[in-house]
Scaffold this motif. Structure first.
Motif, PDB file in Angstrom:
ATOM      1  N   MET A 272      -4.237  33.553  11.530  1.00 26.10           N
ATOM      2  CA  MET A 272      -4.654  32.590  10.517  1.00 26.10           C
ATOM      3  C   MET A 272      -6.170  32.479  10.551  1.00 26.10           C
ATOM      4  O   MET A 272      -6.756  32.277  11.608  1.00 26.10           O
ATOM      5  CB  MET A 272      -3.995  31.241  10.790  1.00 26.10           C
ATOM      6  N   TYR A 273      -6.766  32.648   9.381  1.00 25.61           N
ATOM      7  CA  TYR A 273      -8.229  32.607   9.274  1.00 25.61           C
ATOM      8  C   TYR A 273      -8.673  31.305   8.635  1.00 25.61           C
ATOM      9  O   TYR A 273      -8.013  30.799   7.732  1.00 25.61           O
ATOM     10  CB  TYR A 273      -8.720  33.783   8.418  1.00 25.61           C
ATOM     11  N   GLY A 274      -9.758  30.777   9.100  1.00 24.24           N
ATOM     12  CA  GLY A 274     -10.272  29.539   8.517  1.00 24.24           C
ATOM     13  C   GLY A 274     -11.436  29.016   9.321  1.00 24.24           C
ATOM     14  O   GLY A 274     -12.141  29.791   9.968  1.00 24.24           O
ATOM     15  N   LEU A 275     -11.611  27.705   9.292  1.00 20.22           N
ATOM     16  CA  LEU A 275     -12.723  27.103  10.022  1.00 20.22           C
ATOM     17  C   LEU A 275     -12.175  26.337  11.214  1.00 20.22           C
ATOM     18  O   LEU A 275     -11.203  25.588  11.078  1.00 20.22           O
ATOM     19  CB  LEU A 275     -13.495  26.143   9.108  1.00 20.22           C
ATOM     20  N   CYS A 276     -12.790  26.514  12.373  1.00 25.56           N
ATOM     21  CA  CYS A 276     -12.349  25.797  13.567  1.00 25.56           C
ATOM     22  C   CYS A 276     -12.799  24.333  13.456  1.00 25.56           C
ATOM     23  O   CYS A 276     -13.583  23.979  12.573  1.00 25.56           O
ATOM     24  CB  CYS A 276     -12.911  26.449  14.821  1.00 25.56           C
ATOM     25  N   SER A 277     -12.340  23.508  14.371  1.00 26.49           N
ATOM     26  CA  SER A 277     -12.640  22.072  14.279  1.00 26.49           C
ATOM     27  C   SER A 277     -14.146  21.805  14.358  1.00 26.49           C
ATOM     28  O   SER A 277     -14.664  20.944  13.649  1.00 26.49           O
ATOM     29  CB  SER A 277     -11.888  21.296  15.353  1.00 26.49           C
ATOM     30  N   ASP A 278     -14.849  22.571  15.186  1.00 27.63           N
ATOM     31  CA  ASP A 278     -16.308  22.374  15.288  1.00 27.63           C
ATOM     32  C   ASP A 278     -17.006  22.693  13.973  1.00 27.63           C
ATOM     33  O   ASP A 278     -17.844  21.928  13.501  1.00 27.63           O
ATOM     34  CB  ASP A 278     -16.904  23.277  16.380  1.00 27.63           C
ATOM     35  N   CYS A 279     -16.639  23.841  13.396  1.00 24.55           N
ATOM     36  CA  CYS A 279     -17.287  24.263  12.152  1.00 24.55           C
ATOM     37  C   CYS A 279     -16.923  23.325  11.007  1.00 24.55           C
ATOM     38  O   CYS A 279     -17.731  23.083  10.120  1.00 24.55           O
ATOM     39  CB  CYS A 279     -16.909  25.693  11.817  1.00 24.55           C
ATOM     40  N   LEU A 280     -15.705  22.832  11.054  1.00 23.10           N
ATOM     41  CA  LEU A 280     -15.247  21.921  10.009  1.00 23.10           C
ATOM     42  C   LEU A 280     -16.053  20.628  10.054  1.00 23.10           C
ATOM     43  O   LEU A 280     -16.481  20.114   9.024  1.00 23.10           O
ATOM     44  CB  LEU A 280     -13.767  21.623  10.225  1.00 23.10           C
ATOM     45  N   ARG A 281     -16.275  20.138  11.255  1.00 25.17           N
ATOM     46  CA  ARG A 281     -17.030  18.900  11.426  1.00 25.17           C
ATOM     47  C   ARG A 281     -18.447  19.082  10.864  1.00 25.17           C
ATOM     48  O   ARG A 281     -18.977  18.227  10.185  1.00 25.17           O
ATOM     49  CB  ARG A 281     -17.105  18.540  12.915  1.00 25.17           C
ATOM     50  N   GLU A 282     -19.000  20.235  11.131  1.00 27.10           N
ATOM     51  CA  GLU A 282     -20.347  20.519  10.662  1.00 27.10           C
ATOM     52  C   GLU A 282     -20.377  20.576   9.133  1.00 27.10           C
ATOM     53  O   GLU A 282     -21.282  20.072   8.505  1.00 27.10           O
ATOM     54  CB  GLU A 282     -20.767  21.873  11.217  1.00 27.10           C
ATOM     55  N   ARG A 283     -19.333  21.177   8.579  1.00 27.74           N
ATOM     56  CA  ARG A 283     -19.298  21.356   7.138  1.00 27.74           C
ATOM     57  C   ARG A 283     -19.137  20.021   6.417  1.00 27.74           C
ATOM     58  O   ARG A 283     -19.705  19.817   5.350  1.00 27.74           O
ATOM     59  CB  ARG A 283     -18.139  22.285   6.789  1.00 27.74           C
ATOM     60  N   VAL A 284     -18.335  19.131   7.033  1.00 24.04           N
ATOM     61  CA  VAL A 284     -18.101  17.843   6.400  1.00 24.04           C
ATOM     62  C   VAL A 284     -19.409  17.073   6.273  1.00 24.04           C
ATOM     63  O   VAL A 284     -19.624  16.339   5.315  1.00 24.04           O
ATOM     64  CB  VAL A 284     -17.042  17.043   7.214  1.00 24.04           C
TER      65      VAL A 284
ATOM     66  N   ILE B  78     -26.120  24.253  -3.522  1.00 22.62           N
ATOM     67  CA  ILE B  78     -27.003  24.189  -2.353  1.00 22.62           C
ATOM     68  C   ILE B  78     -26.471  23.126  -1.396  1.00 22.62           C
ATOM     69  O   ILE B  78     -26.400  21.946  -1.744  1.00 22.62           O
ATOM     70  CB  ILE B  78     -28.443  23.838  -2.788  1.00 22.62           C
ATOM     71  N   MET B  79     -26.032  23.568  -0.213  1.00 19.96           N
ATOM     72  CA  MET B  79     -25.465  22.635   0.755  1.00 19.96           C
ATOM     73  C   MET B  79     -26.562  22.153   1.705  1.00 19.96           C
ATOM     74  O   MET B  79     -27.244  22.944   2.347  1.00 19.96           O
ATOM     75  CB  MET B  79     -24.343  23.303   1.554  1.00 19.96           C
ATOM     76  N   VAL B  80     -26.674  20.834   1.765  1.00 22.40           N
ATOM     77  CA  VAL B  80     -27.782  20.234   2.515  1.00 22.40           C
ATOM     78  C   VAL B  80     -27.247  19.338   3.621  1.00 22.40           C
ATOM     79  O   VAL B  80     -26.248  18.645   3.439  1.00 22.40           O
ATOM     80  CB  VAL B  80     -28.651  19.395   1.537  1.00 22.40           C
ATOM     81  N   LYS B  81     -27.918  19.381   4.752  1.00 23.56           N
ATOM     82  CA  LYS B  81     -27.604  18.423   5.820  1.00 23.56           C
ATOM     83  C   LYS B  81     -28.636  17.305   5.710  1.00 23.56           C
ATOM     84  O   LYS B  81     -29.817  17.528   5.999  1.00 23.56           O
ATOM     85  CB  LYS B  81     -27.679  19.107   7.182  1.00 23.56           C
ATOM     86  N   PRO B  82     -28.217  16.117   5.251  1.00 24.91           N
ATOM     87  CA  PRO B  82     -29.186  15.031   5.076  1.00 24.91           C
ATOM     88  C   PRO B  82     -29.797  14.657   6.423  1.00 24.91           C
ATOM     89  O   PRO B  82     -29.090  14.620   7.425  1.00 24.91           O
ATOM     90  CB  PRO B  82     -28.335  13.878   4.533  1.00 24.91           C
ATOM     91  N   ASN B  83     -31.088  14.409   6.439  1.00 22.87           N
ATOM     92  CA  ASN B  83     -31.704  14.046   7.716  1.00 22.87           C
ATOM     93  C   ASN B  83     -31.833  12.538   7.876  1.00 22.87           C
ATOM     94  O   ASN B  83     -32.459  12.053   8.812  1.00 22.87           O
ATOM     95  CB  ASN B  83     -33.050  14.757   7.913  1.00 22.87           C
ATOM     96  N   GLY B  84     -31.231  11.816   6.940  1.00 21.17           N
ATOM     97  CA  GLY B  84     -31.172  10.358   7.075  1.00 21.17           C
ATOM     98  C   GLY B  84     -32.466   9.658   6.701  1.00 21.17           C
ATOM     99  O   GLY B  84     -32.539   8.436   6.674  1.00 21.17           O
TER     100      GLY B  84
END
Ligand SMILES: [Zn+2]
Ligand SMILES: [Zn+2]
Ligand SMILES: [Zn+2]
Length: 231
Positions: free
Chosen positions: A137-149, A219-225
Motif C-alpha cells: 500500500m502506497y501513501g503518506l506515513c503519519s509523519d509526512c501526513l502531519r507535515e502536509r496537514v 502553491i503549498m505554504v507552511k505559515p510561519n505564524g
C-alpha cells in the motif's frame, strides 16, 4: 546476536559448504552484518555498512553474496515503486506485507491474519490457487501526513501573513509556470493583497507578484505564524 541468527548462520555455513560455494568465511561476514540490521536495505546501504565496519569487499562479491542469500532463502528481494531494489531478512514460515510512504520512503511492515484469509477467499472464489502474493500500500506515513496537514494553499493565506513555500501541486506544466515566475521551494512569501476573490499580490524575494487564485492554490505554504501589521 539473536539465537535464531546464530542458527541461521550455521545453516548457511553448512549449506554453502555442501554446495561447494567458495569464500564461505567472507560471505559469513556479510551475512552477519546483513542480519544485524533488521530492516529493508539496498545493496548500496549494505556496501556502506560493510565499509564502515572495515570490511573491504569487491561490490560484485557483495552483490553475488546477496543473490546467494536470496537463492537459499536467507533474504528476500523487494522492489517497491520509486525505490532501489531492497533486501530483507527472510524468516522461514512467516509472512508480512508493506505500507510504503511515497514521500520519505519509509516502509512499515504489518501482519494481518484476517487480511490473509480474505485474500485466499477471494482467490478461491475465482478458482485461483495462490502460490504467493504481495500486498503493498502506497501513501503518506503519519509523519509526512502531519507535515502536509500543516501546509496551506497560498490562496487561503490572509493579507499580512507570511510563510515558506514547501511544495507545488498540479502537473508539470503548472510547476514550470511557477518556476518561470521565479518561485522555488524554500522561498519566503508574504501576502500583500488577498481579497478572497480575484488576483492576489504577494511579495517573494523582495519582488511583488500578482497571480491568479488558481495559481496561488497550487502553491503549498507552511505559515510561519508571523503577521505583519497592515498599513
Ligand atoms: Zn500478505
Ligand atoms: Zn513519510
Ligand atoms: Zn518487510
Amino acid at each position: 546476536m539473536k539465537a535464531n541468527h546464530r542458527q541461521e548462520k550455521r545453516q548457511f555455513e553448512r549449506l554453502f559448504e555442501k554446495e561447494g560455494i567458495d569464500k564461505v568465511e567472507d560471505r559469513m561476514a556479510i551475512l552477519e552484518v546483513f542480519l544485524g540490521v533488521e530492516q529493508h536495505m539496498s545493496f548500496q546501504e549494505l556496501a556502506t555498512l560493510l565499509e564502515n565496519k572495515g570490511l573491504d569487499f569487491e561490490p560484485d562479491f557483495v552483490k553475488k553474496t546477496l543473490n546467494l542469500l536470496c537463492r537459499y532463502g536467507f533474504a528476500s528481494k523487494r522492489k517497491f515503486e520509486g525505490q532501489p531494489t531492497l533486501y530483507e531478512h527472510r524468516y522461514l514460515g512467516s509472512h508480512h506485507d508493506h505500507l510504503i510512504c511515497t514521500k520519505c520512503k519509509k516502509i512499515v511492515e504489518f501482519e494481518n491474519p484476517q487480511m490473509e484469509t480474505l485474500q485466499l477467499e477471494i482467490a478461491s472464489f475465482h478458482g485461483f490457487h495462490v502460490l504467493q502474493h504481495k500486498m503493498e500500500m502506497y501513501g503518506l506515513c503519519s509523519d509526512c501526513l502531519r507535515e502536509r496537514v500543516s501546509l496551506t494553499p497560498l490562496s487561503y493565506a490572509r493579507e499580512g501573513e507570511s510563510g515558506v513555500i514547501e511544495d507545488f501541486t498540479g502537473g508539470s506544466a503548472a510547476q514550470l509556470r511557477l518556476a518561470t515566475m521565479g518561485l522555488r521551494r524554500g522561498d519566503e512569501v508574504e501576502v500583500i493583497t488577498n481579497k478572497g476573490e480575484g488576483q492576489l499580490v504577494v511579495a517573494v524575494n523582495a519582488t511583488r507578484l500578482a497571480m491568479g487564485r488558481g495559481v496561488a492554490a497550487k502553491i503549498m505554504v507552511k505559515p510561519n505564524g508571523r503577521r505583519k501589521d497592515l498599513q
